[in-house]
Design an enzyme around this catalytic site. Structure first.
Site, mmCIF file in Angstrom:
data_model
loop_
_atom_site.group_PDB
_atom_site.id
_atom_site.type_symbol
_atom_site.label_atom_id
_atom_site.label_comp_id
_atom_site.label_asym_id
_atom_site.label_seq_id
_atom_site.Cartn_x
_atom_site.Cartn_y
_atom_site.Cartn_z
ATOM 1 N N SER A 43 20.684 -23.858 26.188
ATOM 2 C CA SER A 43 20.333 -23.146 27.410
ATOM 3 C C SER A 43 19.537 -21.872 27.088
ATOM 4 O O SER A 43 18.479 -21.946 26.492
ATOM 5 C CB SER A 43 21.604 -22.849 28.221
ATOM 6 O OG SER A 43 21.292 -22.587 29.567
ATOM 7 N N ASP A 159 21.314 -29.176 31.297
ATOM 8 C CA ASP A 159 21.830 -28.067 30.501
ATOM 9 C C ASP A 159 22.715 -28.493 29.327
ATOM 10 O O ASP A 159 23.673 -29.246 29.496
ATOM 11 C CB ASP A 159 22.622 -27.131 31.417
ATOM 12 C CG ASP A 159 22.956 -25.814 30.746
ATOM 13 O OD1 ASP A 159 23.924 -25.783 29.975
ATOM 14 O OD2 ASP A 159 22.253 -24.821 30.997
#
Length: 287
Positions: A43, A159
């Site tokens: 991320s 993610d």
């Protein structure tokens, strides 16, 4: 005889704006003369790590972070309503990344790099070590409910925090002999009452991810030789306007641990000049 140093790997975790602390950690290591040989990021860790791996220019990234506003990342023009539940296309972030990293392949980065993502269909972690860098970062930061997933090589990816919040195990597999993990969000703290009662979408998402990441990160963090936890957990997931404070927190956390890092990796402290010792003496006397 040339001094022998262990190959150092940096595992950078996710955490939204809290991930700006990674910039400070990298700055502290570079200022100390410590070379980073491998980087893996999840991320926001993928964004910071990928940028530095490609450019080796942490100062330019810091300038960008200090000048960027939340509206630059979450543009009202980018706001959408989709069947996949995403609030944003992510075009604003893609535009910023393309401005700095357009056309760069991961395999051509100056430092070996891996971006951690999650397969939407299977839930498995997907490690991206080649291909378009911007696309890989975009997939790694595609937080469910906020950004649309990204398709790469026929797989729909989102993610990386959903599968590996702090990829210390991956950096070990890449060849690192000493793994520095930077965890900015995966510790479960008792949330203040005002946050618990908050209906702010960013606060709710931030807390939900912190709880989840705390559990998921336990196993990969076992591969770390040292875990840095900058004191940024009280910052909101979207506190991009606090970049200066968060970067400073990351730098100070790394500096506090330099002695241990040096002792375990073979990096000696640089020799200090007489003038530096003198000014340190004067400053300590005045405190």
């Amino acid at each position: 005889m040339t001094a022998q140093h262990k190959k150092i790997g940096l595992a950078l975790g996710g955490g939204g704006a809290k991930g700006y602390a990674h910039i400070g950690v990298i700055k502290a290591l570079l200022d100390a003369g410590i070379k980073i040989d491998y980087i893996a990021g999840t991320s926001m860790g993928a964004l910071v790590g990928g940028y530095y791996a490609a450019t080796k220019n942490i100062i330019e990234l810091e300038k960008t972070a200090l000048n960027i506003k939340k509206s630059d990342l979450f543009s009202i023009k980018d706001f959408i309503k989709r069947r996949d539940g995403a609030l944003f296309h992510g075009k604003s972030i893609a535009n910023i990344l393309n401005h700095h990293l357009s056309g760069i392949k991961i395999e051509n980065c100056q430092i070996p790099f891996a971006a951690i993502t999650t397969d939407v269909k299977t839930g498995d972690g997907v490690i991206i070590k080649n291909g378009d860098l911007v696309s890989a970062i975009g997939a790694s930061i595609a937080i469910p409910g906020i950004f649309s997933p990204v398709e790469i090589d026929g797989r729909i990816l989102m993610d990386g925090g959903l599968s590996n919040p702090v990829p210390a195990d991956i950096i070990k597999q890449m060849g690192a002999e000493y793994v520095i993990a930077v965890d900015v969000s995966s510790k479960w703290l008792t949330a203040p009452e005002e946050i618990v009662k908050s209906h702010d979408i960013y606060s709710v998402i931030s807390n939900a991810f912190s709880i989840m990441e705390y559990q998921i990160a336990k196993i990969p963090l076992k591969s770390a030789d040292i875990i840095l936890r900058p004191p940024v957990l009280t910052y909101d997931w979207a506190a991009f306007g606090k970049a200066g404070e968060i970067i400073k927190a990351g730098k100070e956390e790394a500096e506090l641990n330099l002695k241990e890092i040096r002792s375990k990796t073979g990096y000696r402290a640089p020799r200090r000049t007489f003038a530096e010792k003198f000014f340190d003496f004067i400053l300590n006397k005045s405190n």
